[in-house]
Design an enzyme around this catalytic site. Structure first.
Site, mmCIF file in Angstrom:
data_model
loop_
_atom_site.group_PDB
_atom_site.id
_atom_site.type_symbol
_atom_site.label_atom_id
_atom_site.label_comp_id
_atom_site.label_asym_id
_atom_site.label_seq_id
_atom_site.Cartn_x
_atom_site.Cartn_y
_atom_site.Cartn_z
ATOM 1 N N GLU A 113 -1.212 -5.396 8.872
ATOM 2 C CA GLU A 113 -0.360 -4.800 9.911
ATOM 3 C C GLU A 113 -0.980 -4.990 11.288
ATOM 4 O O GLU A 113 -2.206 -4.959 11.427
ATOM 5 C CB GLU A 113 -0.189 -3.295 9.641
ATOM 6 C CG GLU A 113 0.485 -3.001 8.326
ATOM 7 C CD GLU A 113 0.708 -1.502 8.095
ATOM 8 O OE1 GLU A 113 0.447 -0.685 9.011
ATOM 9 O OE2 GLU A 113 1.161 -1.156 6.994
ATOM 10 N N ASP A 153 0.841 -1.203 0.000
ATOM 11 C CA ASP A 153 0.000 0.000 0.000
ATOM 12 C C ASP A 153 0.877 1.255 0.000
ATOM 13 O O ASP A 153 0.372 2.371 -0.064
ATOM 14 C CB ASP A 153 -1.035 -0.006 1.136
ATOM 15 C CG ASP A 153 -0.416 -0.105 2.513
ATOM 16 O OD1 ASP A 153 0.825 -0.197 2.612
ATOM 17 O OD2 ASP A 153 -1.172 -0.096 3.513
ATOM 18 N N SER A 154 2.209 1.056 -0.028
ATOM 19 C CA SER A 154 3.121 2.180 -0.287
ATOM 20 C C SER A 154 2.797 2.806 -1.639
ATOM 21 O O SER A 154 3.260 3.907 -1.941
ATOM 22 C CB SER A 154 4.581 1.706 -0.245
ATOM 23 O OG SER A 154 4.772 0.573 -1.072
ATOM 24 N N ASP A 156 -1.173 -6.092 -0.025
ATOM 25 C CA ASP A 156 -1.511 -5.471 1.265
ATOM 26 C C ASP A 156 -3.016 -5.273 1.423
ATOM 27 O O ASP A 156 -3.672 -4.741 0.512
ATOM 28 C CB ASP A 156 -0.865 -4.075 1.344
ATOM 29 C CG ASP A 156 0.452 -4.092 2.082
ATOM 30 O OD1 ASP A 156 0.704 -5.025 2.866
ATOM 31 O OD2 ASP A 156 1.248 -3.152 1.863
ATOM 32 N N GLU A 179 9.677 -4.019 10.154
ATOM 33 C CA GLU A 179 10.103 -2.740 9.577
ATOM 34 C C GLU A 179 10.692 -1.835 10.652
ATOM 35 O O GLU A 179 10.064 -1.601 11.696
ATOM 36 C CB GLU A 179 8.884 -2.061 8.906
ATOM 37 C CG GLU A 179 9.238 -0.745 8.236
ATOM 38 C CD GLU A 179 8.195 -0.259 7.233
ATOM 39 O OE1 GLU A 179 7.192 -0.966 7.003
ATOM 40 O OE2 GLU A 179 8.397 0.840 6.685
ATOM 41 N N LYS A 204 -1.188 -9.377 3.184
ATOM 42 C CA LYS A 204 -0.404 -8.867 4.311
ATOM 43 C C LYS A 204 -1.281 -7.898 5.099
ATOM 44 O O LYS A 204 -2.021 -7.108 4.518
ATOM 45 C CB LYS A 204 0.861 -8.152 3.811
ATOM 46 C CG LYS A 204 1.688 -7.522 4.940
ATOM 47 C CD LYS A 204 3.098 -7.211 4.517
ATOM 48 C CE LYS A 204 3.282 -5.899 3.800
ATOM 49 N NZ LYS A 204 2.893 -4.696 4.580
HETATM 50 O O1 KIV Z 1 3.583 -1.064 1.610
HETATM 51 C C1 KIV Z 1 4.730 -1.494 1.502
HETATM 52 O O2 KIV Z 1 5.410 -1.294 0.502
HETATM 53 C C2 KIV Z 1 5.263 -2.254 2.606
HETATM 54 C C3 KIV Z 1 6.736 -2.517 2.605
HETATM 55 C C4 KIV Z 1 7.478 -1.297 2.976
HETATM 56 C C5 KIV Z 1 7.108 -3.666 3.480
HETATM 57 O O3 KIV Z 1 4.553 -2.632 3.494
#
Ligand code: KIV
Length: 293
Positions: free
Chosen positions: A142, A68-69, A111, A209, A140
């Site tokens: 968090e 989600d970056s 994510d 992280e 994924k």
């Molecule tokens: O969203 C993302 O790119 C991430 C990575 C930094 C691990 O969660």
């Protein structure tokens, strides 16, 4: 009789590996476990579109993360909080299509964005289903021990889960910024308890992280069934992940201290990614002179 002219590969750009065969064996959970057992580091990189996903795959990356970056990298947001499930679905779909068309082998993780899994495990299942149907192999999410029940619920229903501890960007406002996590003994012990609970719930990967190496390394040893993937967590994790644009040196802001610009000395994007894969596999990245927390 006239022979028709061969059609161009594609109108705008073509993906690597047009052969009908994959370049290598598809990466799967059993293969990741074998890599871990023989001490081979797992490589992960983010990708948000079909072309970069195919290039990363051709460069030998084991796992591709539709992170989600993309909120910051692709959408220009100031954090990942504004990323929606529909945006994640769109990018996961593009990445999965790019991998399919290029006969890619990478393990694809997507994510779950902010607000799409916190309410209930049923909400998480509905959101994860959207990403799995878009082509993800794993989702994924968090958070600490409070997500364990959700992790177990998803895993029992056939959805592999990667957890994420340490600096969790979706909660940046509660954490007070993009800061190192788990420095103090009490915080380190709490992270260890969360990590064990997540492994127990069935998470098979865990992103760590911005965590001190002195915590991430013993945590990795304590989690034989959950592969730790570090980002700013030193050299003792089972694998490494970076944000693609950061490691290509096209981050418009300031790169985090733990990032290396792999475009330096490379002749192509694929070459830079291949250099990253080599450096993670041979243990020369991350280098403890890059940062010390
Ligand atoms: O969203 C993302 O790119 C991430 C990575 C930094 C691990 O969660």
């Amino acid at each position: 009789m006239t022979t028709p002219a061969p059609a161009p590969a594609t109108a705008y750009g073509s993906l690597p590996n047009t052969s009908p065969q994959p370049l290598r064996r598809p990466v799967s959970l059993p293969r990741l476990a074998q890599m871990r057992e023989r001490g081979e580091k797992i490589t992960m990189l983010t990708a948000y579109d079909a072309t970069f996903a195919a290039v990363a795959d051709a460069a030998g990356v084991d796992c591709i993360l539709v992170g989600d970056s993309l909120g910051m990298v692709c959408q220009g947001l100031s954090s990942t909080v504004g990323v929606t499930l529909d945006t994640m679905r769109h990018h996961t779909d593009s990445v999965a299509r790019g991998l399919r068309r290029a006969n890619g082998s990478a393990w694809l993780i997507a994510d779950l964005p902010f607000g799409t899994y916190q309410e209930s495990k049923e909400q998480a299942l509905r959101s994860a289903t959207v990403l799995m149907q878009a082509g993800a192999h794993m989702v994924k999410l968090e958070g600490g021990g409070w997500t364990a029940e959700t992790v177990r619920f998803l895993v029992e229903r056939g959805i592999p889960v990667c957890a994420h501890l340490g600096l969790t960007p979706q909660t940046v406002h509660s954490l007070g910024g993009y800061r190192v996590q788990g420095r103090e003994d009490a915080a380190a012990e709490q992270m260890r308890e969360h990590a064990l609970a997540l492994q127990d719930a069935g998470a098979t990967m865990l992103v760590l992280e911005m965590v001190p190496e002195r915590l991430a390394t013993p945590l990795t040893q304590a989690l034989p069934h959950c592969h730790t993937i570090g980002i700013g967590a030193g050299n003792g994790t089972a694998g490494q992940v970076l944000v693609l644009h950061d490691m290509l040196g096209i981050n418009l802001g300031k790169n985090p201290k733990f990032v290396r610009n792999f475009m330096e000395g490379a002749h192509s994007v694929q070459g830079a990614i291949a250099a990253y894969v080599r450096a993670v596999k041979d243990g020369s990245f991350p280098d403890n002179t890059l940062h010390a927390w």
